[in-house]
Design an enzyme around this catalytic site. Sequence first.
Site, PDB file in Angstrom:
ATOM      1  N   CYS A  91      15.276  27.070   4.029  1.00 26.63           N
ATOM      2  CA  CYS A  91      15.040  28.266   4.850  1.00 26.63           C
ATOM      3  C   CYS A  91      14.479  27.933   6.228  1.00 26.63           C
ATOM      4  O   CYS A  91      14.608  28.719   7.159  1.00 26.63           O
ATOM      5  CB  CYS A  91      14.102  29.226   4.132  1.00 26.63           C
ATOM      6  SG  CYS A  91      14.769  29.755   2.552  1.00 26.63           S
ATOM      7  N   HIS A 135      12.354  34.422   9.313  1.00 28.96           N
ATOM      8  CA  HIS A 135      13.369  34.087   8.312  1.00 28.96           C
ATOM      9  C   HIS A 135      13.408  35.243   7.312  1.00 28.96           C
ATOM     10  O   HIS A 135      12.372  35.730   6.862  1.00 28.96           O
ATOM     11  CB  HIS A 135      12.998  32.782   7.612  1.00 28.96           C
ATOM     12  CG  HIS A 135      13.676  32.621   6.300  1.00 28.96           C
ATOM     13  ND1 HIS A 135      15.045  32.700   6.178  1.00 28.96           N
ATOM     14  CD2 HIS A 135      13.183  32.433   5.042  1.00 28.96           C
ATOM     15  CE1 HIS A 135      15.356  32.558   4.893  1.00 28.96           C
ATOM     16  NE2 HIS A 135      14.255  32.399   4.195  1.00 28.96           N
ATOM     17  N   ASN A 142      18.948  37.058   1.515  1.00 26.30           N
ATOM     18  CA  ASN A 142      18.366  35.853   2.107  1.00 26.30           C
ATOM     19  C   ASN A 142      19.486  34.820   2.252  1.00 26.30           C
ATOM     20  O   ASN A 142      20.006  34.335   1.247  1.00 26.30           O
ATOM     21  CB  ASN A 142      17.243  35.347   1.189  1.00 26.30           C
ATOM     22  CG  ASN A 142      16.588  34.071   1.681  1.00 26.30           C
ATOM     23  OD1 ASN A 142      17.141  33.346   2.498  1.00 26.30           O
ATOM     24  ND2 ASN A 142      15.408  33.782   1.158  1.00 26.30           N
TER      25      ASN A 142
HETATM   26  N1  COA Z   1      15.855  42.743 -11.859  1.00 23.65           N
HETATM   27  C1  COA Z   1      15.038  43.315 -12.750  1.00 23.65           C
HETATM   28  N2  COA Z   1      13.948  42.701 -13.244  1.00 23.65           N
HETATM   29  C2  COA Z   1      13.703  41.466 -12.823  1.00 23.65           C
HETATM   30  C3  COA Z   1      14.518  40.794 -11.898  1.00 23.65           C
HETATM   31  C4  COA Z   1      15.630  41.491 -11.403  1.00 23.65           C
HETATM   32  N3  COA Z   1      16.467  40.953 -10.505  1.00 23.65           N
HETATM   33  N4  COA Z   1      13.998  39.577 -11.660  1.00 23.65           N
HETATM   34  C5  COA Z   1      12.899  39.462 -12.405  1.00 23.65           C
HETATM   35  N5  COA Z   1      12.707  40.604 -13.113  1.00 23.65           N
HETATM   36  C6  COA Z   1      11.642  40.924 -14.054  1.00 23.65           C
HETATM   37  C7  COA Z   1      10.948  39.715 -14.602  1.00 23.65           C
HETATM   38  O1  COA Z   1      11.647  39.190 -15.704  1.00 23.65           O
HETATM   39  C8  COA Z   1       9.604  40.275 -14.978  1.00 23.65           C
HETATM   40  O2  COA Z   1       9.740  40.948 -16.204  1.00 23.65           O
HETATM   41  P1  COA Z   1       8.537  40.929 -17.289  1.00 23.65           P
HETATM   42  O3  COA Z   1       7.375  41.576 -16.575  1.00 23.65           O
HETATM   43  O4  COA Z   1       9.092  41.725 -18.404  1.00 23.65           O
HETATM   44  O5  COA Z   1       8.303  39.488 -17.572  1.00 23.65           O
HETATM   45  C9  COA Z   1       9.338  41.321 -13.922  1.00 23.65           C
HETATM   46  O6  COA Z   1      10.629  41.631 -13.343  1.00 23.65           O
HETATM   47  C10 COA Z   1       8.422  40.819 -12.818  1.00 23.65           C
HETATM   48  O7  COA Z   1       8.860  39.532 -12.419  1.00 23.65           O
HETATM   49  P2  COA Z   1       8.157  38.732 -11.280  1.00 23.65           P
HETATM   50  O8  COA Z   1       8.861  37.446 -11.076  1.00 23.65           O
HETATM   51  O9  COA Z   1       6.675  38.686 -11.583  1.00 23.65           O
HETATM   52  O10 COA Z   1       8.391  39.727 -10.055  1.00 23.65           O
HETATM   53  P3  COA Z   1       7.775  39.687  -8.624  1.00 23.65           P
HETATM   54  O11 COA Z   1       7.035  40.931  -8.389  1.00 23.65           O
HETATM   55  O12 COA Z   1       7.087  38.394  -8.347  1.00 23.65           O
HETATM   56  O13 COA Z   1       9.080  39.745  -7.730  1.00 23.65           O
HETATM   57  C11 COA Z   1      10.391  38.230  -6.402  1.00 23.65           C
HETATM   58  C12 COA Z   1      10.002  38.669  -7.801  1.00 23.65           C
HETATM   59  C13 COA Z   1      11.302  37.035  -6.538  1.00 23.65           C
HETATM   60  C14 COA Z   1      11.122  39.383  -5.724  1.00 23.65           C
HETATM   61  C15 COA Z   1       9.114  37.898  -5.600  1.00 23.65           C
HETATM   62  O14 COA Z   1       8.292  37.021  -6.334  1.00 23.65           O
HETATM   63  C16 COA Z   1       9.426  37.272  -4.286  1.00 23.65           C
HETATM   64  O15 COA Z   1      10.027  37.880  -3.439  1.00 23.65           O
HETATM   65  N6  COA Z   1       8.983  36.029  -4.070  1.00 23.65           N
HETATM   66  C17 COA Z   1       9.262  35.341  -2.847  1.00 23.65           C
HETATM   67  C18 COA Z   1      10.689  34.897  -2.892  1.00 23.65           C
HETATM   68  C19 COA Z   1      11.169  34.380  -1.571  1.00 23.65           C
HETATM   69  O16 COA Z   1      10.850  34.899  -0.546  1.00 23.65           O
HETATM   70  N7  COA Z   1      11.967  33.338  -1.664  1.00 23.65           N
HETATM   71  C20 COA Z   1      12.554  32.754  -0.549  1.00 23.65           C
HETATM   72  C21 COA Z   1      11.559  31.940   0.156  1.00 23.65           C
HETATM   73  S1  COA Z   1      12.288  31.301   1.548  1.00 23.65           S
END
Ligand code: COA
Length: 335
Positions: free
Chosen positions: A114, A262, A292
């Site tokens: 990224c 980004h 992204n």
């Molecule tokens: N749809 C529905 N549910 C989903 C899912 C999806 N696409 N992806 C994960 N879940 C579920 C998980 O399984 C989890 O379920 P559980 O509570 O039953 O275990 C629940 O949603 C929460 O998951 P979690 O990973 O804790 O969610 P989050 O609030 O952290 O959101 C991201 C996930 C990835 C959106 C978030 O962590 C994020 O944006 N992180 C940064 C990512 C990023 O910017 N990456 C690029 C960097 S350059």
Amino acid sequence: MYNSKILGLGYFVPENVVTNDDLSKLMDTNDEWIQERTGIKERRHVIKGEDTTASMGVKAAKIAIERAGIDKDDIDFIVFATLSPDYYFPGPGVLVQRDLGIKTVGAIDIRNQCSGFVYGISLADQYIKSGMYQNVLVIGSELHSSGLDMTTRGRGVSVIFGDGAGAAVLTREEDKTKGILSTHLHSEGQHAEELSLIAPGMGKRWVSDILEDNDPEDTSYFPHMNGQFVFKNAVVRFSEVIVEGLKANQLEATDIDMLIPHQANLRIAQFIQRKFRLEDSQVFNNIMKYGNTTAASIPIALTEAWEQGLVKEGDLVVLAAFGSGFTWGSAIIRW
Ligand code: COA
């Protein structure tokens, strides 16, 4: 010593739009979850066989070169940032040299995910500053969709990423108060595995192992992301590297005319916006449309902002990135 400035910008995204509802037919997810957590409404996916990382990069580059008003043979050097190269080797930089029919100039590939485009801009800037090259083509391009786990197992990653490419032509600027004022790059390999794709990689598995032991449960071929850990690190590093860039130029957040972060996650961009008390008009986001796109996200966003007249001569433009590595960086630009 010279400065460098961006002379031309272009981007290309595949026509194929994939909505959140489309994804919910493939995996257990839904529009509400994706929009609430990431801001993404849709992204583009290449139709198999129609485009590759290199070919999208070439399409974006053609537009950037045309807008720069130079000939392809005026390009002195090619920088290509991607995490999704067409081939394990050679990297896509040489494919751009071939497919654009540019003379045998140097081509280098950047592996900083990224942050790749900001690293690329920094590299091009140094070559131009030193006087070694006059015009450098910098491309960020990604084909994610061919390598994502499109089942419920991969939903935490797969809903976020999209395909596309962006490109910039950098050229020599004699006026030291204009163009790229400074760039700031960082890495912290301690967290390398928190956002990674382990295989294929010569350290993980030998090719003979892959052939002998093709285990369908082996998720090392899919990207892995510790989402919450990445999120927490991203907001800190984005902020730090923006402050670092502003300080290096004796500037304040109030001086920013346009921040192009980004496009990792709309929530991260909104956090940064609040932290620096920026108006909506001072931050550009298009993750809603494209997801992204990793190394392509900043050049696509910068091109769209420029096309919409939101980046004008004299503006202070800040690029900031964070991603796998972890790596992060910023570029402070007087347009
Ligand atoms: N749809 C529905 N549910 C989903 C899912 C999806 N696409 N992806 C994960 N879940 C579920 C998980 O399984 C989890 O379920 P559980 O509570 O039953 O275990 C629940 O949603 C929460 O998951 P979690 O990973 O804790 O969610 P989050 O609030 O952290 O959101 C991201 C996930 C990835 C959106 C978030 O962590 C994020 O944006 N992180 C940064 C990512 C990023 O910017 N990456 C690029 C960097 S350059």
